[in-house]
Write a protein that holds these residues in place. Structure first.
Motif, PDB file in Angstrom:
ATOM      1  N   ALA A 144      56.232  35.819  40.726  1.00  0.00           N
ATOM      2  CA  ALA A 144      55.090  35.615  41.626  1.00  0.00           C
ATOM      3  C   ALA A 144      53.938  34.928  40.873  1.00  0.00           C
ATOM      4  N   GLU A 145      53.679  35.376  39.658  1.00  0.00           N
ATOM      5  CA  GLU A 145      52.627  34.749  38.839  1.00  0.00           C
ATOM      6  C   GLU A 145      53.006  33.310  38.502  1.00  0.00           C
ATOM      7  N   HIS A 146      54.275  33.100  38.172  1.00  0.00           N
ATOM      8  CA  HIS A 146      54.757  31.748  37.864  1.00  0.00           C
ATOM      9  C   HIS A 146      54.547  30.829  39.065  1.00  0.00           C
ATOM     10  N   ALA A 147      54.941  31.319  40.243  1.00  0.00           N
ATOM     11  CA  ALA A 147      54.813  30.518  41.463  1.00  0.00           C
ATOM     12  C   ALA A 147      53.348  30.142  41.720  1.00  0.00           C
ATOM     13  N   ALA A 148      52.457  31.106  41.600  1.00  0.00           N
ATOM     14  CA  ALA A 148      51.034  30.846  41.832  1.00  0.00           C
ATOM     15  C   ALA A 148      50.472  29.853  40.816  1.00  0.00           C
ATOM     16  N   GLU A 149      50.871  30.022  39.560  1.00  0.00           N
ATOM     17  CA  GLU A 149      50.366  29.143  38.492  1.00  0.00           C
ATOM     18  C   GLU A 149      50.821  27.699  38.667  1.00  0.00           C
ATOM     19  N   HIS A 150      52.034  27.516  39.195  1.00  0.00           N
ATOM     20  CA  HIS A 150      52.594  26.167  39.324  1.00  0.00           C
ATOM     21  C   HIS A 150      52.534  25.627  40.752  1.00  0.00           C
ATOM     22  N   PHE A 151      51.812  26.346  41.620  1.00  0.00           N
ATOM     23  CA  PHE A 151      51.587  25.905  42.994  1.00  0.00           C
ATOM     24  C   PHE A 151      52.900  25.657  43.743  1.00  0.00           C
ATOM     25  N   ILE A 152      53.830  26.593  43.590  1.00  0.00           N
ATOM     26  CA  ILE A 152      55.094  26.535  44.322  1.00  0.00           C
ATOM     27  C   ILE A 152      55.273  27.862  45.051  1.00  0.00           C
ATOM     28  N   SER A 153      56.165  27.882  46.009  1.00  0.00           N
ATOM     29  CA  SER A 153      56.386  29.127  46.742  1.00  0.00           C
ATOM     30  C   SER A 153      57.199  30.094  45.875  1.00  0.00           C
ATOM     31  N   PRO A 154      57.057  31.390  46.131  1.00  0.00           N
ATOM     32  CA  PRO A 154      57.861  32.361  45.397  1.00  0.00           C
ATOM     33  C   PRO A 154      59.366  32.126  45.573  1.00  0.00           C
ATOM     34  N   ASN A 155      59.772  31.655  46.770  1.00  0.00           N
ATOM     35  CA  ASN A 155      61.190  31.352  46.991  1.00  0.00           C
ATOM     36  C   ASN A 155      61.668  30.218  46.094  1.00  0.00           C
ATOM     37  N   THR A 156      60.837  29.203  45.911  1.00  0.00           N
ATOM     38  CA  THR A 156      61.193  28.089  45.028  1.00  0.00           C
ATOM     39  C   THR A 156      61.304  28.581  43.592  1.00  0.00           C
ATOM     40  N   ALA A 157      60.386  29.422  43.171  1.00  0.00           N
ATOM     41  CA  ALA A 157      60.435  29.984  41.810  1.00  0.00           C
ATOM     42  C   ALA A 157      61.723  30.782  41.618  1.00  0.00           C
ATOM     43  N   ARG A 158      62.087  31.582  42.620  1.00  0.00           N
ATOM     44  CA  ARG A 158      63.326  32.362  42.526  1.00  0.00           C
ATOM     45  C   ARG A 158      64.558  31.447  42.481  1.00  0.00           C
ATOM     46  N   THR A 159      64.503  30.341  43.217  1.00  0.00           N
ATOM     47  CA  THR A 159      65.609  29.375  43.180  1.00  0.00           C
ATOM     48  C   THR A 159      65.749  28.775  41.786  1.00  0.00           C
ATOM     49  N   HIS A 160      64.621  28.415  41.169  1.00  0.00           N
ATOM     50  CA  HIS A 160      64.663  27.869  39.807  1.00  0.00           C
ATOM     51  C   HIS A 160      65.238  28.903  38.843  1.00  0.00           C
ATOM     52  N   LEU A 161      64.819  30.149  39.002  1.00  0.00           N
ATOM     53  CA  LEU A 161      65.340  31.217  38.152  1.00  0.00           C
ATOM     54  C   LEU A 161      66.846  31.394  38.364  1.00  0.00           C
ATOM     55  N   GLN A 162      67.290  31.319  39.613  1.00  0.00           N
ATOM     56  CA  GLN A 162      68.718  31.454  39.901  1.00  0.00           C
ATOM     57  C   GLN A 162      69.511  30.337  39.228  1.00  0.00           C
ATOM     58  N   ARG A 163      68.971  29.138  39.205  1.00  0.00           N
ATOM     59  CA  ARG A 163      69.658  28.015  38.551  1.00  0.00           C
ATOM     60  C   ARG A 163      69.715  28.232  37.033  1.00  0.00           C
ATOM     61  N   VAL A 164      68.653  28.799  36.470  1.00  0.00           N
ATOM     62  CA  VAL A 164      68.664  29.126  35.035  1.00  0.00           C
ATOM     63  C   VAL A 164      69.779  30.135  34.778  1.00  0.00           C
ATOM     64  N   ARG A 165      69.884  31.139  35.625  1.00  0.00           N
ATOM     65  CA  ARG A 165      70.931  32.161  35.473  1.00  0.00           C
ATOM     66  C   ARG A 165      72.323  31.532  35.539  1.00  0.00           C
TER      67      ARG A 165
END
Length: 139
Positions: A101-122
């Motif tokens: 959530a903090e990452h999403a806010a800092e980079h001006f992206i939605s929390p869903n987009t941040a979770r998608t990026h994290l899923q791709r890292v995984r």
């Protein structure tokens, strides 16, 4: 007898490392403001050139903090796994202790987009837990 000699040699090496570390710090060679300065890099090379490989390794381990190595470790991990720019930012945020959530806010992206990026890292790394990603990166 040999064990005592080894301990004495270890103490001697430790004191040499401490003395050299103090010298380098006092000379201003290791300050962040001097990073990339060719003159300072040449001076550091001259000083380190007088020591064998074991001594240089010992000095480096004592002088360089884990915090200063963090960006290097992150970069190496991300290159190893061919992460995209957005995925690299996620890894950096995780290593800094930020939530998604903090990452999403800092980079001006939605929390869903941040979770998608994290899923791709995984997926790319084969690591399923966020904490395991951080511990692997910083190991």
């Amino acid at each position: 007898m040999a064990n005592r000699r080894d301990k004495k040699a270890g103490k001697s090496q430790d004191s040499e490392v401490d003395a050299l570390g103090e010298l380098l710090s006092a000379a201003g060679i290791l300050g962040e403001d001097r990073a990339g300065d060719p003159t300072q890099e040449a001076r550091l090379g001259e000083i380190l050139g007088h020591y064998d490989a074991d001594m240089r390794i010992a000095l480096t381990q004592r002088v360089v903090s884990d915090e200063s190595l963090k960006p290097i470790k992150i970069k190496r991990f991300c290159e190893e796994h061919a992460l995209t720019g957005a995925e690299i930012k996620v890894v950096e945020s995780l290593c800094l202790g930020r939530s998604m959530a903090e990452h999403a806010a800092e980079h001006f992206i939605s929390p869903n987009t941040a979770r998608t990026h994290l899923q791709r890292v995984r997926e790319k790394t084969g690591i399923s837990r966020q904490a395991d990603i951080v511990s692997t990166v910083l190991a």
